[in-house]
Design a protein around this motif. Structure first.
Motif, mmCIF file in Angstrom:
data_model
loop_
_atom_site.group_PDB
_atom_site.id
_atom_site.type_symbol
_atom_site.label_atom_id
_atom_site.label_comp_id
_atom_site.label_asym_id
_atom_site.label_seq_id
_atom_site.Cartn_x
_atom_site.Cartn_y
_atom_site.Cartn_z
ATOM 1 N N TYR A 1 60.457 11.328 31.760
ATOM 2 C CA TYR A 1 59.908 12.534 31.843
ATOM 3 C C TYR A 1 59.542 12.985 30.124
ATOM 4 O O TYR A 1 59.348 14.168 29.748
ATOM 5 N N GLY A 2 59.838 11.975 29.255
ATOM 6 C CA GLY A 2 59.719 12.058 27.848
ATOM 7 C C GLY A 2 60.722 13.407 27.329
ATOM 8 O O GLY A 2 60.016 14.064 26.501
ATOM 9 N N LEU A 3 62.073 13.183 27.655
ATOM 10 C CA LEU A 3 62.870 14.425 27.391
ATOM 11 C C LEU A 3 63.376 14.238 25.897
ATOM 12 O O LEU A 3 63.508 12.941 25.314
ATOM 13 N N THR A 4 63.875 15.366 25.416
ATOM 14 C CA THR A 4 64.284 15.214 24.310
ATOM 15 C C THR A 4 65.950 15.726 24.586
ATOM 16 O O THR A 4 66.001 16.843 25.319
ATOM 17 N N LEU A 5 66.909 14.887 24.571
ATOM 18 C CA LEU A 5 68.353 15.269 24.995
ATOM 19 C C LEU A 5 69.193 15.733 23.874
ATOM 20 O O LEU A 5 69.655 15.252 22.923
ATOM 21 N N ILE A 6 70.114 16.916 24.226
ATOM 22 C CA ILE A 6 71.189 17.185 23.309
ATOM 23 C C ILE A 6 72.420 16.973 24.228
ATOM 24 O O ILE A 6 72.703 17.578 25.490
ATOM 25 N N PHE A 7 73.240 16.009 23.820
ATOM 26 C CA PHE A 7 74.435 15.563 24.833
ATOM 27 C C PHE A 7 75.629 15.889 24.433
ATOM 28 O O PHE A 7 76.063 15.631 23.139
ATOM 29 N N ILE A 8 76.476 16.662 24.753
ATOM 30 C CA ILE A 8 77.670 17.332 24.292
ATOM 31 C C ILE A 8 78.855 16.765 25.286
ATOM 32 O O ILE A 8 78.780 16.651 26.262
ATOM 33 N N SER A 9 79.805 16.332 24.403
ATOM 34 C CA SER A 9 81.038 15.505 24.954
ATOM 35 C C SER A 9 82.442 15.842 24.294
ATOM 36 O O SER A 9 81.875 15.473 22.927
ATOM 37 N N HIS A 10 83.263 15.591 24.820
ATOM 38 C CA HIS A 10 84.551 15.313 23.811
ATOM 39 C C HIS A 10 84.785 13.799 23.996
ATOM 40 O O HIS A 10 85.802 13.349 23.190
ATOM 41 N N ALA B 1 66.939 21.151 36.970
ATOM 42 C CA ALA B 1 66.499 21.153 35.537
ATOM 43 C C ALA B 1 65.027 20.644 35.245
ATOM 44 O O ALA B 1 64.246 21.070 34.583
ATOM 45 N N LEU B 2 64.764 19.424 36.131
ATOM 46 C CA LEU B 2 63.584 18.620 35.744
ATOM 47 C C LEU B 2 62.502 19.122 36.564
ATOM 48 O O LEU B 2 61.240 18.966 35.870
ATOM 49 N N ALA B 3 62.509 19.841 37.464
ATOM 50 C CA ALA B 3 61.372 20.576 38.162
ATOM 51 C C ALA B 3 60.515 21.134 37.380
ATOM 52 O O ALA B 3 59.390 21.197 37.767
ATOM 53 N N LEU B 4 61.102 21.890 36.256
ATOM 54 C CA LEU B 4 60.252 22.595 35.638
ATOM 55 C C LEU B 4 59.437 21.920 34.388
ATOM 56 O O LEU B 4 58.965 22.409 33.686
ATOM 57 N N ASN B 5 59.780 20.407 34.271
ATOM 58 C CA ASN B 5 59.186 19.886 33.283
ATOM 59 C C ASN B 5 59.492 20.154 31.812
ATOM 60 O O ASN B 5 58.740 20.491 31.143
ATOM 61 N N PRO B 6 60.922 20.305 31.468
ATOM 62 C CA PRO B 6 61.485 20.717 30.436
ATOM 63 C C PRO B 6 61.038 19.877 29.234
ATOM 64 O O PRO B 6 60.785 18.706 29.552
ATOM 65 N N GLU B 7 61.092 20.267 28.014
ATOM 66 C CA GLU B 7 60.811 19.339 26.878
ATOM 67 C C GLU B 7 62.445 18.856 26.450
ATOM 68 O O GLU B 7 62.626 17.872 25.920
ATOM 69 N N ILE B 8 63.243 20.059 26.351
ATOM 70 C CA ILE B 8 64.593 19.631 25.795
ATOM 71 C C ILE B 8 65.383 20.078 27.083
ATOM 72 O O ILE B 8 65.373 20.807 27.770
ATOM 73 N N LEU B 9 66.471 18.942 27.197
ATOM 74 C CA LEU B 9 67.672 19.018 28.319
ATOM 75 C C LEU B 9 68.836 18.967 27.499
ATOM 76 O O LEU B 9 69.313 17.857 26.729
ATOM 77 N N ILE B 10 69.743 20.089 27.661
ATOM 78 C CA ILE B 10 70.817 20.264 26.946
ATOM 79 C C ILE B 10 72.044 19.769 28.006
ATOM 80 O O ILE B 10 72.030 20.503 29.079
#
Lengths: 336, 298
Positions: free
Chosen positions: A217-226, A181-190
């Motif tokens: 990498y200065g990411l914005t994270l959306i972290f989903i969990s129960h 996922a990081l190889a493309l330098n994303p802005e948002i990581l879900i």
């Protein structure tokens, strides 16, 4: 709430993603529809970690998939850079246009083994994004970039790159997924339940890596969990979901110290180490999760809610502000 | 700490060479015996013109209906032709028909099945309908029709048998594709921005090819026998001869009575070859099935 409304959306140009009135329905048999996600809204600020929590079947993963348009939501909008000149309405994009935006939002899945193609080598898996977009990134040294992200997630490229996924443990597979996922330098990581399938000891390692990567990498994270404790540890802001609706949204500290929605209180009380702000007796929750094919009228949580009244059945509560950055959809919020 | 994980991982890994030797051991001696026969018969058939054997069409190499012996290992037929040479030459047509037809079946059927399983929806319904019609249509009647109308040449016989193989292969390919298309690595690839075409070629094809490879051997066994069936109806290749045609020639009541070896040797060759293909194919299929499950649970 489990209710609707958009009071929780913030007016700011620092937002990187806004999900508005998202609805996702799947046909199920004749004249029947699964209401997986029903009218939810939230936003994510750049550099923030947004946690989405709720029990299995509440629509967390569906929401994650809807953000990346896999599949496209039934209705509602997903906006990148909302309110700025660069605003992009993901839900309005199709085909090549949508594909061109894809590198900006990447995703990590729950099952680390199913996430990696068993027939491909790790180097090819991690380089996949770059080889798809080779023409767009002509200057990128693919080898070096792959080595860099593999090292960043704590794998030795020399040993790992030529191996196939079945030669790795679950935790290592999840590291490879993160590297891909990081190889493309994303802005948002879900991250869709990224640690649920892992041993507890490995969970912490993966979460630490995600946090490190976020910084690096200065990411914005959306972290989903129960898992409430996991979400609590990583998130700046938390969305609590129940049966396809949002119950409560708020700053992580506020939400966990002053839970206002009865469902949030139930979640906190039923954790292995219940939070001190709720009483353990509040964990009592009747019945199974109602069917998303025929959700209860009014507030969807009313069939299991200790505070339910006639009002809850007739009228759906709307998101209302109860604190500085704290919103809840309930007719009777607060402590009992 | 980073380094530590690299090391830890390295200890748990088998090298590719070790992995190779595990494959060899697990397939078992039966598989290698079957594989050896397949390699032997294919090599002999391919090199037939250069082998020091009699001309298979030359009459009077020995006496008529001579029993197997030192001068003619497999005996001679009622025209005095050497049965050993004929059995090896007969393999050429049988194997080529078998291989070409299954190749066509896998190419067309495999592609249709993958498209059907990947895109689902309307495409799937149309392709599945065609496949069902093909499956419901009596294969022998279709073969009689095509060969009868188009002529008894090697390409047409191979194509006919290939068409009959399309439907069952498409079904297997569709089922395998469906199972893999649900996996998260396909979703991950889409999120990276891969096109449908790229996903099918890079992500799905390598996984679908494995069961297809095992099926090639099983399918060849079936098509070789099917060619024998066509030969029995007088519908196999007109020029040259296959094992099927040799069996037909040797099975005339008088020939069978006076020289059973004329039919027995091509029958034996076909039997051992089909058995080997079936066994090797089955072992491969079993091996990879088990392996798939192993990957899922690890």
């Amino acid at each position: 709430m489990a209710g609707s409304g958009t009071a929780q959306l913030r007016e700011s140009d620092k937002m990187v993603l806004r999900v508005e009135n998202l609805v996702m329905e799947f046909p199920a048999g004749i004249h029947q529809v699964v209401h997986a996600v029903s009218d939810i809204s939230f936003d994510v600020q750049r550099g923030e970690t947004l946690g989405i929590v709720g029990e299995s079947g509440c629509g967390k993963s569906t929401t994650a998939r809807a953000i990346v348009q896999l599949p496209k939501p039934t209705s509602g909008t997903v906006l990148l850079d909302p309110g700025t000149d660069a605003e992009i309405e993901l839900t309005a994009k199709e085909g090549e246009e949508l594909r061109a935006i894809r590198p900006r939002i990447q995703m990590i899945f729950q099952d680390p083994i199913s996430s990696l193609n068993p027939r491909r080598r790790v180097r090819d898996i991690v380089a996949e994004g770059l080889s798809i977009w080779r023409e767009e990134y002509p200057d990128v040294d693919v080898e070096a970039q792959v080595d860099e992200v593999l090292t960043a997630v704590g794998l030795d490229p020399e040993v790992a790159a030529s191996r196939r996924p079945h030669q790795f443990s679950g935790g290592q597979c999840q590291r490879i997924s993160i590297a891909r996922a990081l190889a493309l330098n994303p802005e948002i990581l879900i991250c869709d339940e990224p640690v649920s399938a892992l041993d507890v000891s490995v969970q912490a390692q993966i979460i630490n890596i995600l946090e490190e990567m976020k910084e690096r990498y200065g990411l914005t994270l959306i972290f989903i969990s129960h898992d409430l404790s996991v979400v609590r540890n990583v998130s700046d802001r938390v969305v609590v979901m129940y049966l396809g609706k949002v119950c409560e949204v708020g700053d992580s500290n506020t939400l966990f110290s002053e839970p206002a929605h009865p469902y949030t209180r139930v979640l906190l009380a039923s954790a292995p180490e219940p939070s001190a702000v709720v009483d353990e007796s509040e964990s009592a929750i009747g019945d199974e999760l109602p069917s998303p094919m025929d959700p209860p009228s009014g507030c969807r949580f009313r069939t299991r809610c200790p505070r339910t009244t006639g009002l809850c059945a007739s009228e759906e509560p709307v998101m209302a502000k109860v604190g500085l950055d704290h919103f809840v959809a309930c007719h009777f919020p607060g402590s009992p | 700490m980073d380094d530590l994980f690299g090391m830890e991982a390295a200890r748990g890994w088998e090298s590719d060479e070790q992995f190779g030797s595990i494959v060899i051991r697990r397939l078992g001696p039966g598989f290698w015996l079957a594989a050896a026969w397949i390699v032997f018969i294919v090599t002999a058939a391919a090199l037939a013109p250069w082998l020091p054997i009699a001309d298979p069409n030359e009459t009077g190499v020995g006496g008529r209906m001579e029993a197997p012996g030192w001068s003619n290992w497999f005996g001679t037929d009622n025209n005095g032709r050497d049965m050993f040479a004929r059995t090896i030459w007969g393999a050429r047509v049988s194997l080529v028909v078998g291989f070409m037809s299954i190749l066509l079946g896998i190419f067309v059927g495999g592609t249709l099945g993958m498209i059907s399983g990947y895109f689902r929806g309307m495409v799937d319904r149309v392709i599945s309908f065609v496949v069902f019609v093909l499956l419901a249509y009596p294969g022998l009647v279709l073969a009689l029709l095509i060969v009868g109308l188009a002529g008894q040449t090697l390409p047409i016989v191979a194509t006919t048998l290939g068409i009959l193989a399309i439907a069952p292969i498409a079904r297997l390919s569709r089922a395998t594709t469906l199972a893999y298309a649900e996996r998260e690595f396909v979703a991950a690839s889409r999120v990276l921005g891969a096109t449908d075409q790229r996903i099918m070629v890079h992500e799905l094809l390598p996984n679908v090819l494995i069961p297809m490879g095992a099926l090639t051997l099983l399918g060849m066994a079936i098509t070789i026998v099917a060619e024998g069936g066509l030969a029995f109806l007088g519908l196999s290749v007109e020029e040259g001869f296959s094992w099927g045609k040799m069996i037909v020639l040797g099975s005339a009541p008088r020939t069978l009575r006076e020289g059973p070896w004329v039919a027995m040797f091509p029958i034996g060759a076909m039997f051992v070859t089909v058995l080997s293909l079936n066994y090797a194919g089955d072992r491969l299929r079993e091996y990879f099935d088990v392996r798939e499950i192993g990957i899922g649970q690890s």
